[in-house]
Design an enzyme around this catalytic site. Structure first.
Site, mmCIF file in Angstrom:
data_model
loop_
_atom_site.group_PDB
_atom_site.id
_atom_site.type_symbol
_atom_site.label_atom_id
_atom_site.label_comp_id
_atom_site.label_asym_id
_atom_site.label_seq_id
_atom_site.Cartn_x
_atom_site.Cartn_y
_atom_site.Cartn_z
ATOM 1 N N ARG A 1 0.826 -1.228 0.000
ATOM 2 C CA ARG A 1 0.000 0.000 0.000
ATOM 3 C C ARG A 1 0.858 1.275 0.000
ATOM 4 O O ARG A 1 0.493 2.275 0.621
ATOM 5 C CB ARG A 1 -0.958 0.035 1.197
ATOM 6 C CG ARG A 1 -1.876 -1.146 1.310
ATOM 7 C CD ARG A 1 -2.862 -1.279 0.164
ATOM 8 N NE ARG A 1 -3.554 -2.543 0.285
ATOM 9 C CZ ARG A 1 -3.143 -3.679 -0.295
ATOM 10 N NH1 ARG A 1 -2.086 -3.704 -1.082
ATOM 11 N NH2 ARG A 1 -3.823 -4.796 -0.125
ATOM 12 N N GLU B 1 -4.247 4.044 6.203
ATOM 13 C CA GLU B 1 -4.146 3.710 4.765
ATOM 14 C C GLU B 1 -4.933 4.763 3.981
ATOM 15 O O GLU B 1 -4.517 5.202 2.908
ATOM 16 C CB GLU B 1 -4.737 2.317 4.505
ATOM 17 C CG GLU B 1 -4.697 1.920 3.030
ATOM 18 C CD GLU B 1 -5.099 0.479 2.785
ATOM 19 O OE1 GLU B 1 -4.828 -0.391 3.654
ATOM 20 O OE2 GLU B 1 -5.694 0.206 1.733
ATOM 21 N N SER C 1 -10.438 -0.047 3.627
ATOM 22 C CA SER C 1 -9.629 -0.306 4.828
ATOM 23 C C SER C 1 -9.052 1.002 5.348
ATOM 24 O O SER C 1 -8.397 1.737 4.605
ATOM 25 C CB SER C 1 -8.483 -1.262 4.503
ATOM 26 O OG SER C 1 -9.013 -2.528 4.221
#
Ligand SMILES: Cc1cc2nc3c(=O)[nH]c(=O)nc-3n(C[C@H](O)[C@H](O)[C@H](O)COP(=O)(O)OP(=O)(O)OC[C@H]3O[C@@H](n4cnc5c(N)ncnc54)[C@H](O)[C@@H]3O)c2cc1C
Length: 306
Positions: free
Chosen positions: A170, A289, A219
């Protein structure tokens, strides 16, 4: 002199003081000083060449990983929605970066190309995917990316290979000012029926396990090494936690939900409460995130958290 002069020759749309909330999945946040939707890639390139490099700018894809604060953003926000060409060439796919991941997955499946099935469940653009090295079901953008066409702050256009982007979990380690214009992706020859079956499994699994029909940003926190954020959040007693009109999803507790009237600060502050509780419980500091941008402003919140 007004920044408006930099938009004098554009072909796309330009709005001043435009709310960005409708452009994001969370449906919250303040305005952009300017919102520019280039008509095509050439329009964007010509604008960047003219726009002073020290003025603020930001790109928005599908807004599925973005939390925009109430104070909004100064400078220009560039919507990539018109840069959506997708072309297939054997086992390779050329896509402009405003193309949706799910459109690319569908096109690949029609050609019987495997390896891109995971894109069906990611509700972003491929440009946002490259920026976030998005992934799921054991695959990530890094695995399917060959190279990217980039424009930098000075207006130079060039190609970089997947390796040069130094993609991690990520994370994209390329310079922050780079805008991804297009990319080449690779698949592996398979059969349409096999690819479709895999995609259906992914769609069903998401329906069962994620609040995909709610106002969310996916998320919220990255998974710490060898751990699952949702599990840490659950163990810290945060499942269903409410602040103002934001809530930790009961279905998947690494997802934050806008109940309808949430402020951006409800969502961000709730995320911080979750981080603190997890830290107090486990000593682990969760890393956001979701990309949070824009100026913070103080807005009085009704109600408190339960
Ligand atoms: C229901 C739901 C499920 C999700 N599931 C997943 C999942 O399984 N896996 C996963 O990884 N993510 C998931 N996400 C998060 C999100 O979809 C991904 O991170 C996606 O790749 C973001 O793409 P976007 O176009 O929406 O980017 P945006 O949210 O618009 O932007 C994200 C960042 O990328 C930058 N950016 C966007 N386009 C470009 C470009 N062309 N050039 C340079 N920078 C750019 C933006 O400036 C911003 O910093 C989910 C989100 C939701 C709402």
């Amino acid at each position: 002199m007004s920044k408006m002069q930099y938009f004098s020759e554009i072909k796309g749309e330009i709005f001043k003081n435009k709310s960005l909330a409708p452009l994001t999945w969370f449906k919250v946040g303040g305005p952009a000083e300017y919102l520019f939707t280039p008509e095509d890639k050439t329009d964007l390139i010509q604008f960047i060449k003219k726009y002073p490099s020290h003025f603020p700018k930001m790109v928005i894809g599908a807004g599925s990983n973005l939390l925009i604060r109430e104070g909004g953003l100064s400078g220009v926000v560039i919507s990539m929605k018109n840069l959506n060409t997708i072309n297939l060439n054997g086992e390779n796919i050329y896509a402009e970066t405003g193309a949706l991941d799910m459109s690319i997955a569908r096109k690949a499946s029609m050609m019987g190309l495997s390896g891109l099935e995971f894109l069906i469940g990611i509700p972003g653009t491929i440009g946002g995917g490259i920026k976030m090295n998005a992934g799921s079901y054991g695959s990530e953008i890094k695995d399917i990316l060959i190279d990217v066409e980039v424009i930098d702050n000075s207006g130079s256009v060039f190609h970089v290979s997947q390796k040069e982007l130094k993609l991690e979990y990520r994370k994209n380690n390329s310079p922050k000012d780079w805008i991804f214009l297009s990319c080449n992706l690779k698949g592996v020859k398979s059969q349409t029926s096999i690819v479709r079956t895999k995609m259906k499994e992914i769609i069903n699994d998401r329906k069962n396990n994620q609040p995909i029909n709610q106002l969310t940003g996916g998320s919220t926190f990255k998974n710490p090494k060898k751990l699952k954020s949702w599990k840490l959040i659950d163990e810290a007693g945060c499942r269903g936690l409410v602040l103002g009109n934001a809530k930790v999803s009961e279905k998947h507790c690494n997802f934050l939900i806008n109940n309808g009237n949430a402020l951006s600060s409800d969502i961000e502050d709730l995320g911080e409460i979750v981080r603190n509780r997890v830290f107090d419980e486990t000593g682990i500091g969760l890393e956001w995130e979701i990309v949070r941008v824009g100026k913070k402003v103080h807005i009085k919140r009704e109600g408190s958290y339960e």
